[in-house]
Design a protein around this motif. Structure first.
Motif, PDB file in Angstrom:
ATOM      1  N   THR A 165     -26.006   5.203 -16.869  1.00  0.00           N
ATOM      2  CA  THR A 165     -24.593   5.423 -17.201  1.00  0.00           C
ATOM      3  C   THR A 165     -23.903   6.274 -16.139  1.00  0.00           C
ATOM      4  O   THR A 165     -22.675   6.263 -16.050  1.00  0.00           O
ATOM      5  CB  THR A 165     -24.470   6.117 -18.567  1.00  0.00           C
ATOM      6  OG1 THR A 165     -25.227   7.339 -18.548  1.00  0.00           O
ATOM      7  CG2 THR A 165     -25.026   5.223 -19.679  1.00  0.00           C
ATOM      8  N   ASP A 166     -24.678   7.018 -15.361  1.00  0.00           N
ATOM      9  CA  ASP A 166     -24.118   7.825 -14.281  1.00  0.00           C
ATOM     10  C   ASP A 166     -23.972   6.953 -13.034  1.00  0.00           C
ATOM     11  O   ASP A 166     -24.957   6.400 -12.533  1.00  0.00           O
ATOM     12  CB  ASP A 166     -25.038   9.016 -13.993  1.00  0.00           C
ATOM     13  CG  ASP A 166     -24.446   9.965 -12.958  1.00  0.00           C
ATOM     14  OD1 ASP A 166     -24.382   9.585 -11.768  1.00  0.00           O
ATOM     15  OD2 ASP A 166     -24.067  11.081 -13.337  1.00  0.00           O
ATOM     16  N   SER A 167     -22.754   6.847 -12.528  1.00  0.00           N
ATOM     17  CA  SER A 167     -22.497   5.932 -11.417  1.00  0.00           C
ATOM     18  C   SER A 167     -23.258   6.340 -10.159  1.00  0.00           C
ATOM     19  O   SER A 167     -23.744   5.485  -9.413  1.00  0.00           O
ATOM     20  CB  SER A 167     -20.992   5.860 -11.118  1.00  0.00           C
ATOM     21  OG  SER A 167     -20.490   7.150 -10.788  1.00  0.00           O
ATOM     22  N   ALA A 168     -23.378   7.658  -9.913  1.00  0.00           N
ATOM     23  CA  ALA A 168     -24.073   8.119  -8.710  1.00  0.00           C
ATOM     24  C   ALA A 168     -25.553   7.754  -8.769  1.00  0.00           C
ATOM     25  O   ALA A 168     -26.137   7.309  -7.769  1.00  0.00           O
ATOM     26  CB  ALA A 168     -23.901   9.626  -8.554  1.00  0.00           C
ATOM     27  N   GLU A 169     -26.166   7.931  -9.937  1.00  0.00           N
ATOM     28  CA  GLU A 169     -27.583   7.593 -10.070  1.00  0.00           C
ATOM     29  C   GLU A 169     -27.783   6.086  -9.959  1.00  0.00           C
ATOM     30  O   GLU A 169     -28.791   5.621  -9.415  1.00  0.00           O
ATOM     31  CB  GLU A 169     -28.126   8.120 -11.396  1.00  0.00           C
ATOM     32  CG  GLU A 169     -28.202   9.646 -11.430  1.00  0.00           C
ATOM     33  CD  GLU A 169     -28.742  10.170 -12.742  1.00  0.00           C
ATOM     34  OE1 GLU A 169     -28.739   9.412 -13.738  1.00  0.00           O
ATOM     35  OE2 GLU A 169     -29.162  11.349 -12.774  1.00  0.00           O
ATOM     36  N   ARG A 170     -26.841   5.332 -10.469  1.00  0.00           N
ATOM     37  CA  ARG A 170     -26.931   3.876 -10.363  1.00  0.00           C
ATOM     38  C   ARG A 170     -26.875   3.435  -8.901  1.00  0.00           C
ATOM     39  O   ARG A 170     -27.680   2.601  -8.457  1.00  0.00           O
ATOM     40  CB  ARG A 170     -25.810   3.220 -11.166  1.00  0.00           C
ATOM     41  CG  ARG A 170     -25.871   1.698 -11.158  1.00  0.00           C
ATOM     42  CD  ARG A 170     -24.757   1.069 -11.983  1.00  0.00           C
ATOM     43  NE  ARG A 170     -24.922  -0.376 -11.979  1.00  0.00           N
ATOM     44  CZ  ARG A 170     -25.697  -1.031 -12.826  1.00  0.00           C
ATOM     45  NH1 ARG A 170     -26.389  -0.371 -13.738  1.00  0.00           N
ATOM     46  NH2 ARG A 170     -25.799  -2.348 -12.761  1.00  0.00           N
ATOM     47  N   VAL A 171     -25.935   4.008  -8.148  1.00  0.00           N
ATOM     48  CA  VAL A 171     -25.811   3.666  -6.732  1.00  0.00           C
ATOM     49  C   VAL A 171     -27.086   4.063  -5.984  1.00  0.00           C
ATOM     50  O   VAL A 171     -27.566   3.323  -5.117  1.00  0.00           O
ATOM     51  CB  VAL A 171     -24.582   4.347  -6.109  1.00  0.00           C
ATOM     52  CG1 VAL A 171     -24.581   4.194  -4.597  1.00  0.00           C
ATOM     53  CG2 VAL A 171     -23.305   3.762  -6.693  1.00  0.00           C
ATOM     54  N   LEU A 172     -27.650   5.215  -6.329  1.00  0.00           N
ATOM     55  CA  LEU A 172     -28.866   5.665  -5.664  1.00  0.00           C
ATOM     56  C   LEU A 172     -29.998   4.672  -5.877  1.00  0.00           C
ATOM     57  O   LEU A 172     -30.710   4.315  -4.928  1.00  0.00           O
ATOM     58  CB  LEU A 172     -29.274   7.041  -6.194  1.00  0.00           C
ATOM     59  CG  LEU A 172     -30.590   7.617  -5.654  1.00  0.00           C
ATOM     60  CD1 LEU A 172     -30.577   7.704  -4.135  1.00  0.00           C
ATOM     61  CD2 LEU A 172     -30.853   8.989  -6.259  1.00  0.00           C
ATOM     62  N   LEU A 173     -30.177   4.199  -7.099  1.00  0.00           N
ATOM     63  CA  LEU A 173     -31.236   3.219  -7.357  1.00  0.00           C
ATOM     64  C   LEU A 173     -30.944   1.894  -6.663  1.00  0.00           C
ATOM     65  O   LEU A 173     -31.862   1.218  -6.189  1.00  0.00           O
ATOM     66  CB  LEU A 173     -31.400   3.009  -8.862  1.00  0.00           C
ATOM     67  CG  LEU A 173     -32.017   4.179  -9.635  1.00  0.00           C
ATOM     68  CD1 LEU A 173     -32.106   3.849 -11.126  1.00  0.00           C
ATOM     69  CD2 LEU A 173     -33.404   4.530  -9.099  1.00  0.00           C
ATOM     70  N   GLU A 174     -29.674   1.523  -6.598  1.00  0.00           N
ATOM     71  CA  GLU A 174     -29.319   0.291  -5.893  1.00  0.00           C
ATOM     72  C   GLU A 174     -29.643   0.395  -4.403  1.00  0.00           C
ATOM     73  O   GLU A 174     -30.026  -0.602  -3.778  1.00  0.00           O
ATOM     74  CB  GLU A 174     -27.828   0.000  -6.085  1.00  0.00           C
ATOM     75  CG  GLU A 174     -27.464  -0.448  -7.501  1.00  0.00           C
ATOM     76  CD  GLU A 174     -25.962  -0.580  -7.695  1.00  0.00           C
ATOM     77  OE1 GLU A 174     -25.542  -1.226  -8.673  1.00  0.00           O
ATOM     78  OE2 GLU A 174     -25.197  -0.018  -6.864  1.00  0.00           O
ATOM     79  N   ARG A 175     -29.486   1.592  -3.841  1.00  0.00           N
ATOM     80  CA  ARG A 175     -29.719   1.791  -2.411  1.00  0.00           C
ATOM     81  C   ARG A 175     -31.141   2.272  -2.115  1.00  0.00           C
ATOM     82  O   ARG A 175     -31.432   2.636  -0.966  1.00  0.00           O
ATOM     83  CB  ARG A 175     -28.715   2.811  -1.866  1.00  0.00           C
ATOM     84  CG  ARG A 175     -27.255   2.411  -2.021  1.00  0.00           C
ATOM     85  CD  ARG A 175     -26.907   1.201  -1.153  1.00  0.00           C
ATOM     86  NE  ARG A 175     -27.102   1.463   0.251  1.00  0.00           N
ATOM     87  CZ  ARG A 175     -26.190   2.026   1.044  1.00  0.00           C
ATOM     88  NH1 ARG A 175     -25.024   2.405   0.553  1.00  0.00           N
ATOM     89  NH2 ARG A 175     -26.449   2.211   2.322  1.00  0.00           N
ATOM     90  N   LEU A 176     -32.014   2.271  -3.107  1.00  0.00           N
ATOM     91  CA  LEU A 176     -33.374   2.747  -2.907  1.00  0.00           C
ATOM     92  C   LEU A 176     -34.104   2.009  -1.777  1.00  0.00           C
ATOM     93  O   LEU A 176     -34.794   2.647  -0.970  1.00  0.00           O
ATOM     94  CB  LEU A 176     -34.158   2.645  -4.217  1.00  0.00           C
ATOM     95  CG  LEU A 176     -35.533   3.314  -4.258  1.00  0.00           C
ATOM     96  CD1 LEU A 176     -35.446   4.777  -3.863  1.00  0.00           C
ATOM     97  CD2 LEU A 176     -36.146   3.181  -5.654  1.00  0.00           C
ATOM     98  N   PRO A 177     -33.973   0.681  -1.652  1.00  0.00           N
ATOM     99  CA  PRO A 177     -34.620   0.004  -0.520  1.00  0.00           C
ATOM    100  C   PRO A 177     -34.143   0.526   0.833  1.00  0.00           C
ATOM    101  O   PRO A 177     -34.939   0.648   1.778  1.00  0.00           O
ATOM    102  CB  PRO A 177     -34.233  -1.460  -0.719  1.00  0.00           C
ATOM    103  CG  PRO A 177     -33.972  -1.588  -2.188  1.00  0.00           C
ATOM    104  CD  PRO A 177     -33.341  -0.284  -2.580  1.00  0.00           C
ATOM    105  N   ASP A 178     -32.847   0.862   0.936  1.00  0.00           N
ATOM    106  CA  ASP A 178     -32.319   1.410   2.190  1.00  0.00           C
ATOM    107  C   ASP A 178     -32.931   2.779   2.481  1.00  0.00           C
ATOM    108  O   ASP A 178     -33.253   3.095   3.634  1.00  0.00           O
ATOM    109  CB  ASP A 178     -30.790   1.536   2.114  1.00  0.00           C
ATOM    110  CG  ASP A 178     -30.103   0.193   1.969  1.00  0.00           C
ATOM    111  OD1 ASP A 178     -30.676  -0.816   2.438  1.00  0.00           O
ATOM    112  OD2 ASP A 178     -29.010   0.144   1.388  1.00  0.00           O
ATOM    113  N   CYS A 179     -33.083   3.603   1.429  1.00  0.00           N
ATOM    114  CA  CYS A 179     -33.679   4.932   1.611  1.00  0.00           C
ATOM    115  C   CYS A 179     -35.117   4.806   2.106  1.00  0.00           C
ATOM    116  O   CYS A 179     -35.539   5.514   3.031  1.00  0.00           O
ATOM    117  CB  CYS A 179     -33.643   5.703   0.296  1.00  0.00           C
ATOM    118  SG  CYS A 179     -31.986   6.172  -0.269  1.00  0.00           S
ATOM    119  N   LEU A 180     -35.875   3.906   1.496  1.00  0.00           N
ATOM    120  CA  LEU A 180     -37.276   3.737   1.885  1.00  0.00           C
ATOM    121  C   LEU A 180     -37.392   3.146   3.285  1.00  0.00           C
ATOM    122  O   LEU A 180     -38.300   3.510   4.044  1.00  0.00           O
ATOM    123  CB  LEU A 180     -37.985   2.847   0.862  1.00  0.00           C
ATOM    124  CG  LEU A 180     -38.164   3.483  -0.519  1.00  0.00           C
ATOM    125  CD1 LEU A 180     -38.639   2.441  -1.530  1.00  0.00           C
ATOM    126  CD2 LEU A 180     -39.137   4.652  -0.460  1.00  0.00           C
TER     127      LEU A 180
END
Length: 310
Positions: free
Chosen positions: A58-73
């Motif tokens: 429900t938190d937009s920032a956490e959602r974006v973080l999980l969406e961008r997880l492949p980029d972080c890795l």
């Protein structure tokens, strides 16, 4: 450092997504940790984490973080070997605290209250969730800041651990009522037994006078850790102003918080949020910034503050 923070936040998001079961969260958390135990990309595992968690964010920032997880890795794998090893170590140790939360506290309400039993468990928990960050921070800045090359990395890392533990103990005593009503008692039952209390007794605000000797013990312990954090801060070269401020601010604000926790008459009321007011935050930031993180000014402030706490 920024990427390590984002990866830690991703692990925390996995552990805190309470719309899915604890066993499932542990499974996803271990799957996430596995991404750092080798140099091979595991896209299917990351996709599985996203599929299991994204629908519940429900938190937009956490959602974006999980969406961008492949980029972080992907970015992590581009780092030089030393940085990868330091982040790999952090991602192996830090989630242990999240795992402790999920396994030692199986409930999520006051009706399912569980507690740590021994002081050693509390010490281990504070190491996992914050002490190890002080060690990571030390090793990372020593590797990248020429001014830090003279530091004894092992010795200063140990002091950094104490620094982190002090900040985490501050959070624990500040949030004690809220944690209790979420089923978590971080106060060891061994200490509560000394004053004739059970964890469930702390759900009653009227038990604060009996609990106060244990509370003051935890506050003194936090201050002793923060004293080490101040030694750490003063060991930083004077011209490393940003690093000094990054250390001064959390110590001084933790001290301001502990001062209020020690005297709060309603600490065990979960509707009350005991913390330093925004005006104090601005005052601390202004004083230390305008004086260029001066050690004399900061030490005088900390010395006066700690006398008001203990």
């Amino acid at each position: 450092m920024g990427l390590a923070y984002l990866l830690a936040r991703a692990a925390d998001t996995i552990a805190d997504t309470d719309l899915i079961g604890r066993d499932q969260r542990l499974w996803y958390l271990n799957m996430f940790r596995d991404q750092f135990r080798g140099d091979e990309v595991q896209p299917q595992a990351v996709q599985s984490i996203q599929a299991g968690l994204l629908p519940h964010q429900t938190d937009s920032a956490e959602r974006v973080l999980l969406e961008r997880l492949p980029d972080c890795l992907a970015l992590y794998r581009k780092f030089e070997q030393g940085d990868r090893e330091r982040i790999r170590w952090l991602m192996d140790v830090l989630p242990n605290g999240m795992e402790m939360d999920l396994t030692r506290f199986p409930g999520s309400s006051a009706q399912d209250l569980s507690a740590l039993e021994r002081p050693e468990e509390l010490d281990r928990y504070t190491y996992y969730v914050a002490g190890c960050v002080g060690e990571f921070w030390t090793r990372m800045v020593c590797a990248h800041r020429p001014a830090m090359k003279h530091w004894d990395v092992d010795r200063m890392s140990a002091i950094g651990v104490r620094f982190g533990k002090g900040l985490q103990l501050t959070n624990i005593v500040k949030d004690i009522a809220r944690d209790l009503h979420n089923g978590r008692c971080y106060v060891p039952t061994q200490w509560l037994d000394e004053v004739g209390l059970k964890p469930a007794d702390l759900l009653r605000p009227g038990s604060l006078p009996m609990f106060r000797p244990i509370l003051l013990r935890m506050i003194r312990q936090a201050v002793e850790h923060l004293d080490q954090g101040w030694l750490y801060t003063m060991a930083l070269p004077r011209f490393e102003i940003r690093q000094r401020l990054a250390c001064m601010w959390p110590i001084l604000l933790a001290g301001e918080t502990l001062k209020r926790v020690a005297t709060a008459p309603d600490l065990l009321d979960p509707t009350v949020n005991v913390k330093a007011p925004r005006s104090v935050v601005y005052r601390v930031m202004a004083l230390t910034t305008f004086t260029g993180a001066c050690g004399y000014v900061g030490t005088a402030y900390w010395g006066r503050l700690r006398k008001q706490i203990v």
